[in-house]
Design an enzyme around this catalytic site. Structure first.
Site, PDB file in Angstrom:
ATOM      1  N   ASN A   1       1.689  -0.270   5.462  1.00  0.00           N
ATOM      2  CA  ASN A   1       2.195  -0.718   4.169  1.00  0.00           C
ATOM      3  C   ASN A   1       3.137  -1.883   4.420  1.00  0.00           C
ATOM      4  OD1 ASN A   1       3.321  -0.982   1.568  1.00  0.00           O
ATOM      5  ND2 ASN A   1       4.823   0.623   1.973  1.00  0.00           N
TER       6      ASN A   1
ATOM      7  N   ILE B   1      -3.999  -9.519   1.434  1.00  0.00           N
ATOM      8  CA  ILE B   1      -4.455 -10.355   2.542  1.00  0.00           C
ATOM      9  C   ILE B   1      -5.827  -9.873   3.009  1.00  0.00           C
ATOM     10  CG2 ILE B   1      -3.915 -11.176   4.875  1.00  0.00           C
ATOM     11  CD1 ILE B   1      -1.957 -12.114   2.761  1.00  0.00           C
TER      12      ILE B   1
ATOM     13  N   CYS C   1       0.825  -1.193   0.000  1.00  0.00           N
ATOM     14  CA  CYS C   1       0.000   0.000   0.000  1.00  0.00           C
ATOM     15  C   CYS C   1       0.865   1.251   0.000  1.00  0.00           C
ATOM     16  CB  CYS C   1      -0.905   0.013   1.228  1.00  0.00           C
ATOM     17  SG  CYS C   1      -1.862  -1.506   1.453  1.00  0.00           S
TER      18      CYS C   1
END
Length: 624
Positions: free
Chosen positions: A75, A54, A2
């Protein structure tokens, strides 16, 4: 994987505007094209862009603890999150998702000060504790995931990428002259500096905390060398078991995955170990170039692919695509990194994205098991310096030095008489010894002319391991500089540019700590680098792959700078309006270009570094 961003008013007053945080997050959509989320509470604002890996359905961020008093944007991946959950739930912690992010929240609640040491994985996160009015930023042990910050107008502003920080009004775009000096030596900038004045990297293995109006940074982990004698058979068994355990944990994913396969022992080893673990075939991806005989890795990658029965894919990258993408490359990197392997890595990641969202690679094995040939050369000089004829050797080298010009031979002749701390400044493809003094105009960089930043940086790292042997001291320096500030920047930024997550099993801290405890004879023996790792791979791979000559991630730069890239470099670097013209000598650059094109000298690495640097000044409109 991220992108995170945020702002915190250090005095705890006022508020943060949603549009400011959203603009920061929007600049990193490539890091997280699947989702976005924001949290604002008085003096704090957090933003998140998500690439779903996930708990795809329930892993939205920002994520909260049970009563909403703690919130996180994250992240990375926590590979031991299931083990943490099994430990924390009996202690009363309630999980609402299957996400690894939630385990960070509960670990912080349970363990407080040293909670980061309980995490196994790659990570950069921001955590807001509303009860304590505390903001916590943390970065993984080796620096696999990036995290940048600045303090501006009593605000801490942070993000996964510098470009997000630059979206905040009032942030200056001024070059840090000491960092520029470092780049002109190393072709990257060692932390905590970045090329932007006032913008810093949170160093690997460190946590930044803001509370009661104070900003504090502390280390929670460091690499410690302790050579523990052990039988070779036992060491091989331990390494094999650890490789299997680490690679198994790194398979954690709800999306398709594959492996970047270069054909060398590191990435090939990852493929072979995954074959041992999995029942299905692994996807592998290799990049090569047009008309680049002797450079392409297709032959060896094909051998590994057939041996491990992978679903193998090959990409050929034309020189034109390579050149055309340079401005976009610089934008994604945020600050210049003079490593041409960035470009093929991006194109291979973009190609693989059509088939896999998570990719594994062999980065880090050379830095922990001593895989670079430069280590052997430095050790040879150490041996000469301790020998009975060193005075004679030094006298001969000093006599030959004026005759050797400014090439590699001259460089090694100059190194003979220097202590390790002065002659080894990392494995990076730095500027040729002797070029930089001619290149930089006298007085053009007054804040950097004494090279204090470089001296302090490398001197500090050498001092921290002064009792270790010379090989381990070099490995420590590379682990603290080249690895997080060149190799892993390239790995993260280029794969994230393609919205792909890259995992690096060799940099799992369990493997790193294992390697640090090995006797150096298990790293380099009889001229063989990565001795123990190669021995361990004999059960998994053909010897022709294990003991082949090392190539790294080759790019045919030298040939390209004698053809199409020559015209591009001449146009960009010799333009009268070039930013480099303010502090570099155009006549020296022209001479480098001409000598390279004529085949008299290989200046391809230097020219590439200068080309990236000039595009950086243009792309980010940076003031000198």
């Amino acid at each position: 994987m991220c992108g995170i961003a945020g702002i915190f008013n250090i005095d705890g007053r006022g508020s943060v505007a949603n549009e400011v945080v959203k603009r920061m997050a929007d600049s990193m959509v490539h890091r997280g094209p699947d989702d976005e989320g924001f949290f604002l509470d008085g003096p704090v604002g957090l933003g998140h862009r998500r690439l779903s890996i996930i708990d795809v359905k329930s892993g939205h961020q920002p994520m909260f603890n049970e009563d909403g008093s703690i919130v996180i944007v994250f992240n990375g991946e926590i590979y031991n999150h299931q083990d943490l959950r099994a430990e924390l739930e009996p202690k009363g912690h309630t999980y609402r998702t299957n996400s690894d992010t939630e385990s960070i929240l509960h670990a912080y609640e349970e363990f407080d000060y040293d909670f980061e040491t309980r995490l196994t994985g790659m990570f950069a996160f921001a955590l807001w504790d509303a009860r304590r009015r505390r903001l916590v930023l943390s970065r993984d042990r080796l620096g696999i995931k990036p995290l940048y910050y600045t303090v501006h107008r009593n605000r801490l502003i942070f993000a996964s990428e510098i470009k997000a920080i630059l979206t905040v009004e009032g942030i200056e775009r001024r070059v840090d002259q000491a960092a520029l000096d470092a780049f002109l030596s190393l072709r990257y900038v060692p932390g905590p500096k970045t090329m932007f004045q006032g913008i810093f990297k949170l160093q690997p293995g460190h946590t930044l905390t803001v509370q009661d109006g104070r900003v504090a940074i502390r280390p929670y982990w460091d690499l410690e060398f302790a050579e523990e004698p052990r039988d070779e058979r036992r060491a091989l068994d331990e390494l094999e078991a650890l490789l299997i355990d680490v690679c198994r944990s790194h398979l954690m994913s709800e999306v398709p995955y594959g492996v970047f396969l270069s054909g060398g022992v590191d990435s090939s080893g990852v493929v072979a170990v995954l074959k041992e673990i999995l029942k299905e075939r692994v996807m592998t991806f290799t990049v090569g170039y047009e008309q680049a005989a002797g450079i392409n890795e297709f032959d060896y990658a094909g051998i590994v692919g057939r041996h491990a029965e992978t679903l193998h894919h090959e990409l050929i990258l034309p020189a034109k695509d390579f050149a055309d993408w340079i401005p976009q490359l610089v934008w994604h990197l945020d600050e210049p990194v003079g490593d041409a392997a960035c470009v093929p890595l991006f194109f291979l990641a973009r190609y693989a994205k059509e088939r896999a969202t998570v990719l594994h690679s062999g980065e880090g094995a050379d830095e922990i098991f001593a895989g670079y040939s430069i280590y052997k050369k430095m050790e040879m000089i150490n041996h000469l310096q301790s020998g009975p004829f060193f005075s004679l050797v030094r006298a001969i080298s000093q006599g030959l030095e004026p005759l050797a010009g400014k090439g590699k031979i001259a460089r090694y002749l100059r190194l003979v008489g220097r202590p390790l701390e002065e002659r080894y400044r990392g494995v990076s493809g730095h500027f040729m010894e002797g070029v930089k003094p001619d290149l930089v105009r006298t007085g053009a960089l007054p804040d950097a002319e004494n090279h204090a930043f470089l001296d302090e940086t490398f001197g500090g790292y050498y001092n921290r391991v002064k009792t270790a042997g010379s090989l381990n001291r070099m490995l420590f320096v590379d682990t603290k500089t080249w690895l997080p500030d060149d190799l892993l920047v390239k790995a993260d930024k280029m794969t994230m540019a393609a919205s792909v997550e890259l995992r690096v099993p060799f940099l799992d801290h369990r493997l790193v700590e294992f390697a640090a405890r090995l006797p150096v004879s298990y790293k380099v023996r009889g001229g063989e680098t990565k001795y123990l790792l190669k021995k361990a791979m004999e059960r998994f791979l053909p010897n022709e792959v294990i003991y082949r000559r090392k190539k790294g991630f080759p790019v045919p730069l030298a040939a390209w700078f004698r053809n199409g890239l020559y015209d591009l470099a001449s146009e960009v670097l010799l333009n009268p309006a070039s930013a480099l013209g303010m502090f570099l000598d155009p006549a020296c650059i022209r001479k480098m270009l001409e000598r390279h094109k004529a085949g008299n000298f290989d200046f391809s690495n230097e020219l590439w570094g200068l080309l990236v640097l000039e595009y950086w000044f243009q792309t980010f409109r940076v003031q000198v």
